[in-house]
Design an enzyme around this catalytic site. Structure first.
Site, PDB file in Angstrom:
ATOM      1  N   LEU A 137       0.806  -1.226   0.000  1.00 27.10           N
ATOM      2  CA  LEU A 137       0.000   0.000   0.000  1.00 27.10           C
ATOM      3  C   LEU A 137       0.837   1.274   0.000  1.00 27.10           C
ATOM      4  O   LEU A 137       0.336   2.340   0.323  1.00 27.10           O
ATOM      5  CB  LEU A 137      -0.954   0.006   1.199  1.00 27.10           C
ATOM      6  CG  LEU A 137      -2.087  -1.008   1.130  1.00 27.10           C
ATOM      7  CD1 LEU A 137      -2.903  -0.969   2.414  1.00 27.10           C
ATOM      8  CD2 LEU A 137      -2.992  -0.754  -0.057  1.00 27.10           C
ATOM      9  N   CYS A 155       3.345  -1.348   8.866  1.00 23.55           N
ATOM     10  CA  CYS A 155       1.930  -1.018   8.644  1.00 23.55           C
ATOM     11  C   CYS A 155       1.074  -2.275   8.465  1.00 23.55           C
ATOM     12  O   CYS A 155       0.000  -2.387   9.040  1.00 23.55           O
ATOM     13  CB  CYS A 155       1.775  -0.112   7.432  1.00 23.55           C
ATOM     14  SG  CYS A 155       2.695   1.422   7.574  1.00 23.55           S
ATOM     15  N   HIS A 156       1.549  -3.204   7.635  1.00 22.61           N
ATOM     16  CA  HIS A 156       0.758  -4.395   7.338  1.00 22.61           C
ATOM     17  C   HIS A 156       1.546  -5.691   7.446  1.00 22.61           C
ATOM     18  O   HIS A 156       1.048  -6.752   7.120  1.00 22.61           O
ATOM     19  CB  HIS A 156       0.124  -4.274   5.948  1.00 22.61           C
ATOM     20  CG  HIS A 156      -0.753  -3.073   5.837  1.00 22.61           C
ATOM     21  ND1 HIS A 156      -0.309  -1.904   5.274  1.00 22.61           N
ATOM     22  CD2 HIS A 156      -2.016  -2.845   6.264  1.00 22.61           C
ATOM     23  CE1 HIS A 156      -1.286  -0.996   5.340  1.00 22.61           C
ATOM     24  NE2 HIS A 156      -2.322  -1.549   5.929  1.00 22.61           N
ATOM     25  N   GLY A 157       2.802  -5.610   7.864  1.00 23.28           N
ATOM     26  CA  GLY A 157       3.573  -6.815   8.149  1.00 23.28           C
ATOM     27  C   GLY A 157       4.277  -7.465   6.982  1.00 23.28           C
ATOM     28  O   GLY A 157       4.458  -8.671   6.975  1.00 23.28           O
TER      29      GLY A 157
END
Length: 191
Positions: A137, A155-157
């Site tokens: 992202l 943020c999202h791993g």
């Protein structure tokens, strides 16, 4: 007796034909003249062209050190990898990689994501240059972090290895490698 000849059968161009052609040509020239300012304003200005490429002196980067520079509004990670990091990246079987493509703008787009294909090339395998934007992202990963010692996007791993290849997490692709070249032993030109 012969029939009288009609206008369309044999007469040459008429004044009406001339007026049609002149009107069409004038309309075409007027349309181009009207549209040109809109087309011309889409060209990048001088300040944008000036930053289309940058030169970075990497003389002070010892093995194990990284540098982040800004190019075209994006962070670019430059890393002088240690022999251990190179060995770790080389030891990964390609079939274990989530994204099998090198994503390197300097080589063929279908090249496999080997460590050499992700680095600066033969003789400069220790240098890694990549756009520092997570391919999930668009977050900016943290360096020398994560499960594989490369980059980690908190943020999202997403976890990247020491060659910038995605190994775990939601990111679909490896970190992209921009067009770059060494202009000397210590200067890299990006773009």
């Amino acid at each position: 007796m012969s029939e009288p000849m009609t206008h369309s059968e044999g007469a040459g161009p008429t004044r009406r034909d001339f007026l049609y052609i002149t009107t069409g040509a004038t309309a075409a020239v007027g349309t181009v003249a009207f549209a040109w300012p809109f087309i011309d304003q889409m060209r990048p200005d001088a300040s944008t062209l000036a930053v289309s490429s940058i030169e970075v002196n990497v003389e002070s980067l010892e093995p194990g050190m990284s540098l982040t520079v800004k190019w075209r509004g994006k962070p670019v990670f430059i890393r002088n990898r240690t022999p251990e990091e190179i060995e770790q990246a080389n030891s990964v079987p390609l079939e274990e990689l989530k994204d099998p493509l090198a994503r390197n703008a300097n080589i063929d787009g279908t090249s496999p994501a080997t460590d050499l294909a992700r680095s600066a090339g033969e003789g400069k395998e220790n240098w890694l240059v990549q756009i520092g934007v997570c391919t999930h992202l668009g977050c900016i990963p943290l360096g020398q972090s994560g499960d594989f010692g490369g980059w980690f996007c908190p943020c999202h791993g997403s976890h990247y290895d020491t060659a910038g290849r995605i190994r775990k997490g939601p990111a679909p692709e490896n970190l992209p490698v921009p067009t770059f070249a060494f202009t000397s032993d210590t200067v890299i030109k990006i773009g």
